[in-house]
Write a protein that holds these residues in place. Structure first.
Motif, short mmCIF file in Angstrom:
data_model
loop_
_atom_site.label_atom_id
_atom_site.label_comp_id
_atom_site.label_asym_id
_atom_site.label_seq_id
_atom_site.Cartn_x
_atom_site.Cartn_y
_atom_site.Cartn_z
N ARG A 121 8.97 6.26 52.42
CA ARG A 121 8.61 5.02 53.13
C ARG A 121 9.85 4.15 53.35
O ARG A 121 10.03 3.58 54.44
N GLN A 122 10.68 4.02 52.34
CA GLN A 122 11.90 3.21 52.48
C GLN A 122 12.82 3.80 53.54
O GLN A 122 13.42 3.07 54.35
N LEU A 123 12.95 5.12 53.55
CA LEU A 123 13.81 5.76 54.54
C LEU A 123 13.29 5.52 55.95
O LEU A 123 14.06 5.19 56.86
N PHE A 124 11.98 5.65 56.13
CA PHE A 124 11.47 5.44 57.48
C PHE A 124 11.56 3.98 57.90
O PHE A 124 11.75 3.69 59.09
N ASP A 125 11.43 3.06 56.95
CA ASP A 125 11.62 1.65 57.30
C ASP A 125 12.99 1.43 57.93
O ASP A 125 13.14 0.63 58.87
#
Length: 264
Positions: free
Chosen positions: A159-163
């Motif tokens: 999730r952090q990477l896609f953010d």
């Protein structure tokens, strides 16, 4: 070339970089690669091995002392099928490195990937090419299995990477699910665990990927390497036939999603 294209970042670790045989990959007739590292002043036809030369020292660098590890990927099969479904051409950006886990991605590799996406956007804009859709195709997870990463931590990291991708305009992350540790050909103890025990940790990652796609609208599961254990070439990687099949499935499913959301 069309006046408006879809921009796709192909990101992840070695099974996205591709460890197949380029001579057995399909010819790709419907897309271009933007080589932000090695040839940033033009678009080039997509050929296998995809991403050749796209290596940044200290970043997404898939070379070794004897040359490149990139030998044939799922990207050409993906692009062909995507075009068949949507009728659209794409610009593809390579952003992968073998043996990388999500902690390493959060530790800096994501910055390289987003820089490549941003540079592609700038190039297309300057040259008057419209961008209809921007998205990421993600194939990664084996190294998190090797770390015995928990499912919850993997989902949080992704999730952090896609953010970060989304901050550069990416609209969706399409996930190609991790396959098996090849416990059939490598059943014996390695680093303290049997092949089957290592595969249990890969199963944790597969389950986390499915759960994430089932519960978070930013992520869509479009294909899986899981059925192809009998088409593996070593503990972690696949023959070109598996990459071709998975790329075709992923391209079709992403194409159907984009066709539906774009009213094609």
């Amino acid at each position: 070339m069309e006046n408006s294209l879809d921009l796709i970042v192909f990101a992840g670790q070695s099974n996205m970089s591709g460890r197949g045989d380029a001579s057995k990959a399909p010819d790709c007739c419907w897309g271009f690669e933007y080589k932000s590292i090695s040839d940033p002043d033009k678009l080039v036809p997509i050929i296998e091995p995809f991403g050749l030369g796209e290596d940044r020292p200290g970043g997404l660098d898939d070379r070794y002392s004897g040359g490149t590890r990139r030998s044939g990927s799922m990207v050409s099969a993906f692009v062909n099928e995507y075009h068949k479904v949507t009728g659209r051409e794409i610009v593809a950006v390579s952003a992968s490195k073998g043996g990388t886990n999500t902690e390493e991605w959060l530790g800096g590799l994501i910055d390289d990937a987003v820089a490549r996406l941003d540079k592609a956007k700038q190039f297309l804009t300057v040259n008057g090419v419209g961008i209809s859709n921007i998205f990421v195709v993600w194939c990664q997870g084996e190294s998190d299995g090797d770390l015995k990463q928990s499912g919850e931590r993997y989902m949080s990291n992704l999730r952090q990477l896609f953010d970060t991708f989304r901050s550069c305009g990416a609209e969706k992350c399409f996930v190609v699910q991790t396959g098996h540790y090849n416990y059939i050909s490598y059943p014996d103890i390695s680093n303290g665990l049997s092949g089957a025990e290592w595969d249990d940790h890969y199963k944790t990652i597969r389950q986390a990927q499915k759960k994430l796609c089932d519960t978070d609208d930013d992520f869509v599961l479009v294909a899986t390497l899981e059925p192809y254990i009998n088409d593996m070439k070593d503990r972690f990687h696949y023959n070109q036939s598996a990459y071709n099949a998975v790329g075709k499935t992923a391209g079709a499913n992403v194409g159907k999603y984009i066709a539906k959301t774009n009213g094609i």
